[in-house]
Structure formats: C-alpha cells, structure tokens
Design a protein around this motif. Structure first.
Motif, short mmCIF file in Angstrom:
data_model
loop_
_atom_site.label_atom_id
_atom_site.label_comp_id
_atom_site.label_asym_id
_atom_site.label_seq_id
_atom_site.Cartn_x
_atom_site.Cartn_y
_atom_site.Cartn_z
N GLU A 1 -8.87 -0.13 -2.47
CA GLU A 1 -8.20 1.17 -2.65
C GLU A 1 -7.15 1.38 -1.56
O GLU A 1 -7.37 1.07 -0.39
CB GLU A 1 -9.22 2.31 -2.64
CG GLU A 1 -8.60 3.64 -3.02
CD GLU A 1 -9.59 4.58 -3.71
OE1 GLU A 1 -10.81 4.34 -3.64
OE2 GLU A 1 -9.10 5.55 -4.35
N ALA A 2 -6.00 1.91 -1.97
CA ALA A 2 -4.94 2.28 -1.02
C ALA A 2 -5.27 3.66 -0.48
O ALA A 2 -5.37 4.63 -1.23
CB ALA A 2 -3.58 2.30 -1.73
N THR A 3 -5.47 3.71 0.82
CA THR A 3 -5.94 4.97 1.39
C THR A 3 -4.94 5.58 2.36
O THR A 3 -5.10 6.72 2.78
CB THR A 3 -7.27 4.76 2.14
OG1 THR A 3 -7.09 3.67 3.07
CG2 THR A 3 -8.38 4.41 1.18
N VAL B 1 -4.85 -2.08 -4.48
CA VAL B 1 -4.13 -3.34 -4.31
C VAL B 1 -5.10 -4.47 -4.66
O VAL B 1 -6.17 -4.59 -4.07
CB VAL B 1 -3.62 -3.51 -2.86
CG1 VAL B 1 -2.99 -4.90 -2.69
CG2 VAL B 1 -2.61 -2.42 -2.51
N GLU C 1 0.83 -1.19 0.00
CA GLU C 1 0.00 0.00 0.00
C GLU C 1 0.87 1.26 0.00
O GLU C 1 0.58 2.24 -0.69
CB GLU C 1 -0.95 -0.02 1.21
CG GLU C 1 -2.00 1.04 1.16
CD GLU C 1 -3.26 0.66 1.95
OE1 GLU C 1 -4.03 1.56 2.30
OE2 GLU C 1 -3.46 -0.55 2.21
#
Lengths: 164, 164
Positions: free
Chosen positions: B161-163, B151, B125
């Motif tokens: 979603e990469a947050t 990812v 991430e």
C-alpha cells in the motif's frame, strides 16, 4: 472486512506462490489488447495470456479516446508492440443509456455537466468498427498493420470478429 | 500465423470449456480496479478475481485522466461499485521518460505534438497518491469512502500500500 482487504489477502497468496520475477518490461507477444472493463470479461483467461505476454488496456466500453491513444502510442513507440486487438461484448452497460441522458443525469445530481462524452453506443459491432477507425485516424499510433476488433459473447464465452 | 490468430485459437478453447453464461452485469464484489497496462501485472491472478467480480480499468501507468473518471463514474453511478483500488508497479515504463521528451519525440517523428500529456512520473508511490487525489477532486465519482492505492513489485509479486 472490506472487499479491498479481501483482495489484499488474495494478493498475499499470489505473492507466496510467485515465480515470475525475471520477466522483461516489453510484452513477449508484442500485442496490445483494448477491452471493456466489464467484470465478466476475463481477458487473460479468454485469450490464454500469461504474465509478461501483452499490454491490457481497459475502460468503460472498450472505446478509443485520447487516453487509449496515449496508451497505445506508449505501447508501440516505447515497448515495441505491433498488433492491436479490440474487444467489446454482448449485454454491455454502454448499450443501456445515451450520452445526453448520462450527462444530464450527472448534471442533475452534481450541478456540473461532464466535459467528456460518456461514449455510450447503440450498436456493438458498429462501435468496434468505428473504434478501429479512430485508431487508424490517429497520427500517434505508428503500426496499424494489424488492428482487429471482436465482440465477446458473455452467454457463450465465444469471441466473434466484427466484420461490418 | 499472427499473434492475434494465436490468441483467437486460445479463445476457442476458453469458449469450449465455458460455464459462466449467467453472470449479472453489475460486478459481484462492488469494486473497480484501476491498474497499469503492464504485461507482467495479472490483475485477476494477483487479486484472486473470477469472472463477474470486478470492473478492471487499465492504461499506461494506471493513471487517472478524464477517461478513467468517465469509467469510474459509469462503474459507480450505473453499476453500483463502491470501492476503488489503484495499482502502479515497480520497473514501470512511465519511470523511464518525461512528458516533454515523449511529446518532442512524437513531434519529431510525425510533425504533430500530442495535445495530451504522456503522464510519465518520476516517483511511483507519489504518483499513486496524486492519482487518489485526482479521484477525490472529481465531482463525478460519487463514492470516495474507499479509494486505496498500491505498488505491485514485479520481482517479488508483492502488493504494497502507498501510504505517503
């Protein structure tokens, strides 16, 4: 709704029907494809690939720069691929401009000239062949026994080998 | 029969059933995807893409180097895409080595140390997020209004979603 959100909804449907969770990391067919990013070139569909079969490397033009050598080196050295397939295609955007023109336009718009070439080319088959030569000239790609290049025809769906 | 020849036989079948010969050069959905080359990551299948929809850029890791900036600059400036989607994935080969180790091994095998970093990363991430920052830091990618990173889980087929 953004296009990205629309694609995420499609991804949810893909996950809901997913049954390929136990595939190994190394590609089953031992091959790496290098193809243009063009939207009309469906590499999986064209080559009949399924999940787990092949590394797929793509960029503007399907050209070979140091980043494709990096990917091919990792593909062969760490993940055991042996054959390489290059794919350019007809009606490619890279035929429509020159490196000098592109870099000058970027400089005019941003005040900065890119430090990289745009990798435009005037001749499809010729660029496939020089891309093969770039791979053969690299000390970092160990297996060069099968490096073959092709031109995909976006009008007919046919894949034709570049023979020079 | 080589794997390449097997894929060519598949390509003949694709051409025989081909009916998409009149698609335009610019991607219909105005989006560019940057994804890892991993064999298990079927970008068209996952995102529900069809021929003509999206530029697909792929490399080892799905990372952003100058060659991906080149492709994104051409995609947006010449072919009108606006949104960018980055995809890394679980069980990635890039998690299994270090840049120093890879370059030392190549030097040990070939006598030459690559002039490029292998772009390995220890945190999935985190690398998606720094890849987004590489795009945002580039003067050559004009539209940064929608740059989102994800990812893909190779075990479940899910895209997260990469947050940060």
């Amino acid at each position: 709704m953004s296009v990205t959100d629309e694609l995420l909804a499609n991804a949810q449907r893909y996950a809901a029907g997913f049954d390929k969770g136990d595939l190994p990391l190394p590609p089953a067919k031992g091959v790496a494809i290098v193809a243009c990013m063009d939207a009309r070139l469906n590499v999986y569909g064209l080559l009949g690939l399924s999940e787990g079969d092949a590394h797929v490397i793509r960029n503007a033009g399907g050209v070979i720069t140091s980043d494709e050598i990096r990917s091919l080196a990792i593909s062969q050295r760490l993940l055991g691929t042996k054959e390489i397939v290059l794919i350019h295609h007809t009606d490619c955007g890279m035929l429509t401009f020159t490196d000098d023109g592109f870099r000058a336009q970027v400089q005019a718009d941003t005040g900065i000239k890119p430090e990289w070439a745009a990798e435009a080319f005037p001749d499809l088959e010729g660029d496939v062949l020089q891309s093969i030569e770039r791979i053969k000239a690299s000390p970092f790609v160990p297996d060069k026994s099968s490096v073959r290049g092709f031109v995909y025809d976006v009008k007919t769906g046919e894949l034709n080998e570049a023979t020079g």
